[in-house]
Design an enzyme around this catalytic site. Structure first.
Site, PDB file in Angstrom:
ATOM      1  N   ASP A  94       1.270  -1.234   0.000  1.00 12.17           N
ATOM      2  CA  ASP A  94       0.307   0.315  -0.228  1.00 12.17           C
ATOM      3  C   ASP A  94       1.118   1.054  -0.205  1.00 12.17           C
ATOM      4  OD1 ASP A  94       1.143  -0.203   2.497  1.00 12.17           O
ATOM      5  OD2 ASP A  94      -0.151   0.183   3.232  1.00 12.17           O
ATOM      6  N   ASP A 268      -8.200  -7.161  -0.607  1.00 13.19           N
ATOM      7  CA  ASP A 268      -7.177  -7.894   0.358  1.00 13.19           C
ATOM      8  C   ASP A 268      -7.917  -7.469   1.951  1.00 13.19           C
ATOM      9  OD1 ASP A 268      -6.699  -4.622   0.427  1.00 13.19           O
ATOM     10  OD2 ASP A 268      -6.066  -5.238   1.844  1.00 13.19           O
ATOM     11  N   CYS A 306     -12.567 -30.044   4.235  1.00 12.49           N
ATOM     12  CA  CYS A 306     -11.915 -29.229   3.886  1.00 12.49           C
ATOM     13  C   CYS A 306     -10.739 -29.547   3.882  1.00 12.49           C
ATOM     14  CB  CYS A 306     -11.922 -27.810   4.976  1.00 12.49           C
ATOM     15  SG  CYS A 306     -10.575 -26.946   5.002  1.00 12.49           S
ATOM     16  N   CYS A 308      -7.532 -27.921   3.980  1.00 11.62           N
ATOM     17  CA  CYS A 308      -6.548 -27.479   3.948  1.00 11.62           C
ATOM     18  C   CYS A 308      -5.921 -28.203   4.910  1.00 11.62           C
ATOM     19  CB  CYS A 308      -6.855 -26.170   5.405  1.00 11.62           C
ATOM     20  SG  CYS A 308      -7.413 -26.738   7.062  1.00 11.62           S
ATOM     21  N   CYS A 311      -7.612 -29.332   8.566  1.00 14.50           N
ATOM     22  CA  CYS A 311      -8.428 -30.089   8.465  1.00 14.50           C
ATOM     23  C   CYS A 311      -8.116 -31.166   7.527  1.00 14.50           C
ATOM     24  CB  CYS A 311      -9.535 -28.974   7.734  1.00 14.50           C
ATOM     25  SG  CYS A 311      -9.596 -28.020   8.956  1.00 14.50           S
ATOM     26  N   HIS A 343      -6.146 -22.404   8.175  1.00 20.53           N
ATOM     27  CA  HIS A 343      -7.371 -22.504   7.855  1.00 20.53           C
ATOM     28  C   HIS A 343      -7.923 -21.604   7.184  1.00 20.53           C
ATOM     29  CE1 HIS A 343     -11.104 -24.377   7.675  1.00 20.53           C
ATOM     30  NE2 HIS A 343     -11.757 -23.148   8.344  1.00 20.53           N
TER      31      HIS A 343
END
Lengths: 395, 355
Positions: A94, A268, A306, A308, A311, A343
């Site tokens: 930014d 974002d 999930c 990820c 998980c 996660h």
């Protein structure tokens, strides 16, 4: 010459959603994309390798924070933020202006720049467009943002127009001060508050400056969702097809889905990582406050199915960690925060990957319907229903 | 459970856990709520052993209750470890987590849970430990709260032995009933335990968890009668003392990394003394622009210095990961040195090089 190419691979046949590949100096970025925020060159407790394993192609660093620590001299010496954090994928920074206005007391804005008191010794400092460019050039980010005149979203009256015109003037100064256009891409930021006419003027002026990408700023600051959608919808209709459109500060899943339908490509927000540290997991059925007693001894993963690393079952190469386990650590130990950060970051990235695939296969409407059904049952929010109806999607 | 050729001095052995074999000397990592502090299990290779504190899994029976219950299960551990054993903070109650009114009796023990210290039936603690399906259980011992420099009377020693014996019997019976085959390890106060007491418990236990009562750790390390049983050092000792203890026949020691990682210190020593420094403090401004990487990691020292300076949690993650690797290699080198007969020489060199 820009250090960016943007190729639209597919468009939704109903809405304004599109899937594209954005080629940046540190590799491709598949859009629509969510960019996690690593404020101080670190995504809260995750190593760069872990972030890469989640499939992250671009993440944010904050110019204001890196300007303070490690500081511009250090960044110049070590060769920028990529080298410092051993991250060989893309970084977006930014301008530093938003933090000054939001974090610092007594920030004052003049035509010259943003005046503020140094958090170190309270001496008066000034962030100018030129200084912001210089800092971002030192960081070496693949995408850098112009310094804009940020006003609170709900501000009305002449201050909004003043900020818009000043942002346009500051863009010109940023373009002039940008030292590395061949390796870093400067994005402009559309301002104009909630006023459609100011937004139209700003779009026109900034498109004429022909920056490699365009951000829609001044939103996600407490405005109602209808107003947010109206501004995004209006702006994307005025922006060129061949450039990425970045909706700043957007992180709630339903906001992402609707914004993609309205034609935005990049997003974002600190929300997924910040809420992880508060013990909250993101799932397709909504948020899960894992600290609650009801999850005691709960053997289920944070979200069934999930994939990820947290998980995914151990038999499939994941960690196979249950809600009951995370409940023990959430908000008490850093490992609990790290697990939820992994996660939640995966959730956001995977959501965008799923959206992209649906667009490519031209079943985005079906995806949107399923998404809202999973999250809100038969009662999707009225603002989302209306915004999506405006781009021909019924939920 | 454990086989060793024994003999005086440093020894190697084979510790069988879950059908797989760990070569000793080796180390165990301490955990907080079932995880190595700061590390998710995807972030490090499996450690040989880890210990879990039952009290970390105690929950108040009601918001206002002082009583708590244990809800730990093996599957709740966020660990990448080849073997896991359970401990109670009571093992260290007289040294580290002392609370007021920390009084034991034959049937109850004071536990130090996140809800404060409270009295817990010994039988319940035995059940909790056994039911969590760890690879072996360590029976707590009765310990005396001593102020520094004070001595303990003979009657109190006798009482401690009697009580500890009863607790060992209770744990043994609980294991035999609910998890037959699970090894039981006795906690022994190294200075106070008498040879007669050690003989009396030897047939009931599979190893010893050795707690020193004072700083003369290395001198008091071998009152354990059966030299072929597993010896775990239950004290937090320096890496220099670790070598002394291994030289006296200790098989398993606790890795000391958390305090270094949390202070921003990277361990850099190795048994073969190939590095100049024992450790480096990455808070030091000399690392501000040092882009050399830390050990085998991909982290530049300048990055770690920045993360520490910016108070980013990733600093502790990276340091913990690195320090664990250093300790793992240290023990690997120790095993190799014992194997090739160079341990005593290398241990002496280590002390003179880094001290």
């Amino acid at each position: 010459m820009a250090a960016l190419t943007f190729e639209v691979a597919a468009k939704c046949s109903k809405s304004k959603a599109r899937a594209a590949t954005m080629m940046l100096p540190h590799g491709p970025v598949q859009t629509p994309v969510f960019m996690p925020v690593g404020t101080q060159a670190s995504l809260k407790g995750l190593t760069p390798d872990q972030l890469k394993d989640l499939g992250c192609e671009i993440f944010l660093n904050n110019t204001y924070h890196l300007g303070l620590k490690p500081g511009q001299d250090v960044l110049d010496t070590v060769g920028g933020a990529h080298a410092l954090q051993h991250w060989d994928r893309n970084i977006l920074t930014d301008s530093g202006g938003f933090q000054m206005v939001s974090l610092l007391k007594l920030a004052t804005i003049t035509e010259q720049g943003v005046g503020f008191l140094s958090p170190h010794d309270n001496t008066p400092m000034l962030l100018t467009p030129e200084h912001s460019m210089s800092l971002q050039n030192s960081i070496g980010s693949d995408i850098m943002m112009q310094l804009d005149d940020v006003v609170a979203t709900l501000t009305t009256g002449p201050r909004v127009e003043e900020a818009m015109w000043r942002s346009i003037r500051w863009l010109d100064r940023c373009i002039a001060a940008h030292k590395k256009p061949e390796s870093q891409n400067l994005f402009c930021i559309i301002q104009g508050g909630l006023d459609p006419e100011l937004r139209r003027i700003c779009c026109k002026e900034m498109v004429e400056r022909d920056t490699p990408g365009i951000a829609i700023g001044g939103l996600s600051g407490g405005e109602d969702k209808e107003s947010y959608c109206n501004v995004v919808d209006a702006c994307t209709s005025l922006l060129p097809e061949n450039k990425p459109r970045y909706c700043m500060g957007v992180g709630y899943a339903e906001d992402l889905v609707v914004s993609v339908a309205l034609g935005a490509d990049m997003f974002d927000c600190v929300y997924p990582t910040r809420t992880a540290r508060f013990g909250t997991a993101l799932t397709r059925h909504g948020v899960l406050n894992v600290k609650l007693l009801e999850y005691k001894n709960d053997p289920r993963p944070l979200e069934d199915g999930c994939k990820c690393p947290v998980c995914k079952p151990k038999e499939e190469g994941g960690m196979g960690i249950s809600r009951g386990t995370i409940r023990i650590m959430a908000t008490r130990d850093t490992v609990g925060a790290h697990l939820l950060t992994i996660h939640n970051t995966w959730y956001q990235l995977e959501l965008m990957r799923t959206i992209r695939q649906a667009i490519v296969e031209d079943r985005f409407e079906e995806f949107v319907q399923t998404f809202f059904k999973d999250k809100f049952g038969n009662e999707p929010p009225a603002w989302a229903r209306q915004a999506l109806a405006n781009v021909n999607i019924r939920i | 459970m454990f086989k060793t050729a024994g003999g005086p001095g440093a020894r190697s052995g084979i510790l069988t856990i879950n059908g797989s074999e760990l070569i000793t000397p080796t180390y165990f990592a301490s955990t907080r709520r079932g995880a190595i502090p700061h590390l998710t299990p995807d972030n490090y290779p499996a450690v040989p052993l880890a210990t879990v504190y039952n009290e970390d899994f105690h929950e108040a029976l009601s918001p206002s209750s002082k009583r708590s219950e244990c809800f730990m299960k093996r599957e709740y551990l966020v660990l990448n470890a080849k073997g896991v054993f359970s401990l109670s903070s009571h093992h260290f109650g007289d040294r580290e987590k002392k609370v007021k009114n920390d009084v034991d009796n034959n049937f109850a023990i004071t536990l130090h849970t996140m809800h404060g210290g409270n009295s817990h039936p010994v039988s319940a603690l035995a059940n909790d430990m056994v039911n969590t399906k760890v690879d072996f259980v360590v029976v707590p011992h009765d310990s005396a709260s001593l102020s520094q420099g004070s001595r303990i009377g003979k009657n109190r020693v006798r009482k401690m032995e009697t009580r500890t014996l009863e607790w060992i019997k209770l744990f043994r019976a609980t294991v035999d009933k609910n998890a037959p085959g699970t090894p039981v390890v006795a906690t022994i106060n190294m200075e106070l335990s008498t040879p007669a007491f050690l003989s009396s418990i030897d047939s009931m236990v599979d190893g010893y968890f050795l707690i020193p009562s004072d700083s003369r750790l290395a001198d008091n390390v071998v009152p354990v009668p059966d030299t072929t049983k597993l010896r775990i050092c239950g004290a937090k000792v320096s890496y220099f003392d670790m070598l002394d203890l291994i030289g006296k026949g200790i098989d398993v020691l606790e890795t000391q990394i958390d305090q270094y990682s949390e202070a921003g210190v990277a361990l850099t020593f190795d048994l073969n003394c190939t590095s100049r420094q024992f450790s480096i403090d990455l808070n030091d401004s000399c690392y501000t622009t040092d882009m050399s990487t830390l050990g085998d990691t991909r982290f530049a020292k300048a990055y770690l210095h920045h993360l520490l300076n910016a108070r980013e949690m990733t600093a502790q993650v990276a340091l913990q990961k690195h320090n664990l690797e250093v300790v793992d290699k240290f023990f690997s080198d120790i095993r190799n040195a014992i194997e090739d007969g160079t341990f005593d020489t290398k241990a002496a060199n280590f002390k003179s090089h880094y001290n």
